[in-house]
Design a protein around this motif. Structure first.
Motif, PDB file in Angstrom:
ATOM      1  N   LEU A  43      31.378  -9.168 -38.323  1.00 33.54           N
ATOM      2  CA  LEU A  43      30.898  -7.907 -37.764  1.00 33.54           C
ATOM      3  C   LEU A  43      32.025  -7.154 -37.066  1.00 33.54           C
ATOM      4  CD1 LEU A  43      27.495  -9.152 -36.280  1.00 33.54           C
ATOM      5  CD2 LEU A  43      27.790  -7.651 -38.254  1.00 33.54           C
ATOM      6  N   ASP A  44      32.867  -7.888 -36.343  1.00 38.23           N
ATOM      7  CA  ASP A  44      34.012  -7.252 -35.679  1.00 38.23           C
ATOM      8  C   ASP A  44      34.943  -6.619 -36.715  1.00 38.23           C
ATOM      9  OD1 ASP A  44      33.072  -7.974 -33.224  1.00 38.23           O
ATOM     10  OD2 ASP A  44      34.489  -9.615 -32.909  1.00 38.23           O
ATOM     11  N   ALA A  45      35.221  -7.370 -37.778  1.00 41.47           N
ATOM     12  CA  ALA A  45      36.127  -6.870 -38.809  1.00 41.47           C
ATOM     13  C   ALA A  45      35.565  -5.622 -39.484  1.00 41.47           C
ATOM     14  CB  ALA A  45      36.396  -7.960 -39.850  1.00 41.47           C
ATOM     15  N   ALA A  46      34.231  -5.558 -39.584  1.00 39.24           N
ATOM     16  CA  ALA A  46      33.579  -4.402 -40.212  1.00 39.24           C
ATOM     17  C   ALA A  46      33.375  -3.259 -39.230  1.00 39.24           C
ATOM     18  CB  ALA A  46      32.236  -4.825 -40.810  1.00 39.24           C
ATOM     19  N   GLY A  47      33.724  -3.484 -37.951  1.00 41.16           N
ATOM     20  CA  GLY A  47      33.576  -2.441 -36.944  1.00 41.16           C
ATOM     21  C   GLY A  47      32.147  -2.190 -36.521  1.00 41.16           C
ATOM     22  N   LEU A  48      31.275  -3.183 -36.690  1.00 37.18           N
ATOM     23  CA  LEU A  48      29.862  -3.026 -36.342  1.00 37.18           C
ATOM     24  C   LEU A  48      29.608  -3.479 -34.905  1.00 37.18           C
ATOM     25  CD1 LEU A  48      28.181  -4.301 -39.634  1.00 37.18           C
ATOM     26  CD2 LEU A  48      28.263  -1.945 -38.800  1.00 37.18           C
ATOM     27  N   PRO A  49      28.669  -2.859 -34.206  1.00 39.21           N
ATOM     28  CA  PRO A  49      28.348  -3.282 -32.842  1.00 39.21           C
ATOM     29  C   PRO A  49      27.603  -4.605 -32.837  1.00 39.21           C
ATOM     30  CG  PRO A  49      26.792  -1.622 -33.567  1.00 39.21           C
ATOM     31  CD  PRO A  49      27.837  -1.715 -34.650  1.00 39.21           C
ATOM     32  N   VAL A  50      27.605  -5.262 -31.696  1.00 38.67           N
ATOM     33  CA  VAL A  50      26.868  -6.525 -31.531  1.00 38.67           C
ATOM     34  C   VAL A  50      25.934  -6.386 -30.346  1.00 38.67           C
ATOM     35  CG1 VAL A  50      27.043  -8.976 -30.969  1.00 38.67           C
ATOM     36  CG2 VAL A  50      28.677  -7.942 -32.565  1.00 38.67           C
ATOM     37  N   TRP A  51      24.656  -6.659 -30.599  1.00 37.05           N
ATOM     38  CA  TRP A  51      23.645  -6.697 -29.534  1.00 37.05           C
ATOM     39  C   TRP A  51      23.384  -8.163 -29.270  1.00 37.05           C
ATOM     40  CZ3 TRP A  51      17.879  -4.832 -30.064  1.00 37.05           C
ATOM     41  CH2 TRP A  51      17.297  -4.796 -28.785  1.00 37.05           C
TER      42      TRP A  51
END
Length: 301
Positions: A57-65
């Motif tokens: 998710l970090d590599a894809a630039g997505l947020p984390v909840w």
């Protein structure tokens, strides 16, 4: 791939349509799977590697909840017509029996819980017992009198209160006026029964989820750490927060500990996440004390 899509919706706080375009950037879904098993002829349970998924998710630039999610208390008043008015209650869990049939209470509760589960939002339904009904009734909910609703909500210690007023005998098509109360904030919208948890999750994730490109250093001072156990509890708690990438003790002075945190998001997001645990409470800076970005004390300390 289907299981990963469902998990990404929960973890990022985004809707299925929003994450669909980002799924290819996560790579081969099988590479993220930790275990899977058949639970029924047409159902598969899939467990993903949390750390590997976080990196993807970090590599894809997505947020984390993260796992720190607001427990949301739902008051749903239902006007089914012909004088049939009710408040959906936790006691309705006992209704799904062979004779339950098409009971609208069962259907409404199923719609609520399924929508919340799809978004990873923890829901609480009121007992609607004598204690509740002494403080709030159908007319209060329908007439938008929030003071008695909030008073009745105190016993549940929820982080957010979701109020719905549904009109119609069929929960699938009933029109609902929704209100989400978070602290001093209020957000209103119209929709169906399922749109209550769905939209609430969207709003809450926007407040709490943070992307990988927003990390910054932040100094947090915590008073009331008067024992080794308290020190361990606070340090472990701050280190484990989903939007904290690193936690370092900078200074110990009496019962105050100064932490340097590597935080995703801004100070407001960190404060909202910390408030969910009810371990620390914000306080005013102590004159002459170490300078910090945020000041807290241990609750009950």
């Amino acid at each position: 791939a289907d299981a990963l899509a469902q998990v990404v919706v929960k973890v990022t706080g985004q809707r299925a349509g929003e994450v669909a375009a980002s799924l290819p950037a996560l790579g081969d879904p099988a590479a993220l799977v930790q275990q899977y098993r058949n639970v029924a002829p047409d159902r598969l349970s899939v467990g993903f590697d949390a750390e590997a998924l976080r990196r993807a998710l970090d590599a894809a630039g997505l947020p984390v909840w993260g796992a720190e999610r607001p427990a949301t208390l739902v008051w749903l008043a239902v006007d089914a017509g012909r004088g049939q008015r009710s408040i959906l209650a936790a006691a309705d869990e006992a209704l799904p029996t062979p004779d339950a049939g098409d009971d609208p209470a069962v259907a409404a509760r199923t719609l609520l819980l399924d929508a919340a589960a799809a978004r990873g939002l923890p829901l609480v339904l009121p007992l609607s017992d004598a204690e509740d009904l002494q403080l709030v009734n159908f007319a209060d909910l329908w007439g938008d009198f929030t003071d008695p609703v909030l008073e009745a909500s105190r016993r549940y210690r929820a982080d957010a209160v979701l109020i719905g007023r549904a009109r119609g005998s069929d929960p699938e098509t009933a029109q609902v006026r929704w209100s989400l109360l978070i602290g001093d904030e209020r957000i209103d919208w119209n929709g169906r029964v399922a749109s209550g948890p769905d939209e609430a999750a969207e709003l809450l994730a926007a407040r709490l989820a943070a992307g990988p490109g927003t990390a910054r250093a932040m100094l947090v001072a915590v008073d009331g750490i008067d024992s080794l156990a308290s020190y361990g509890n606070v340090t472990q708690y701050l280190s484990a927060l989903s939007n904290v990438d690193a936690c370092e003790v900078v200074e110990v002075s009496g019962d105050r500990v100064l932490y340097n945190l590597r935080v995703r998001g801004d100070a407001d997001q960190l404060m909202r996440v910390i408030a969910l645990r009810r371990l620390l409470q914000p306080v005013d800076p102590v004159p002459g004390g170490a300078a910090a970005d945020l000041y807290y004390s241990v609750i009950g300390g």
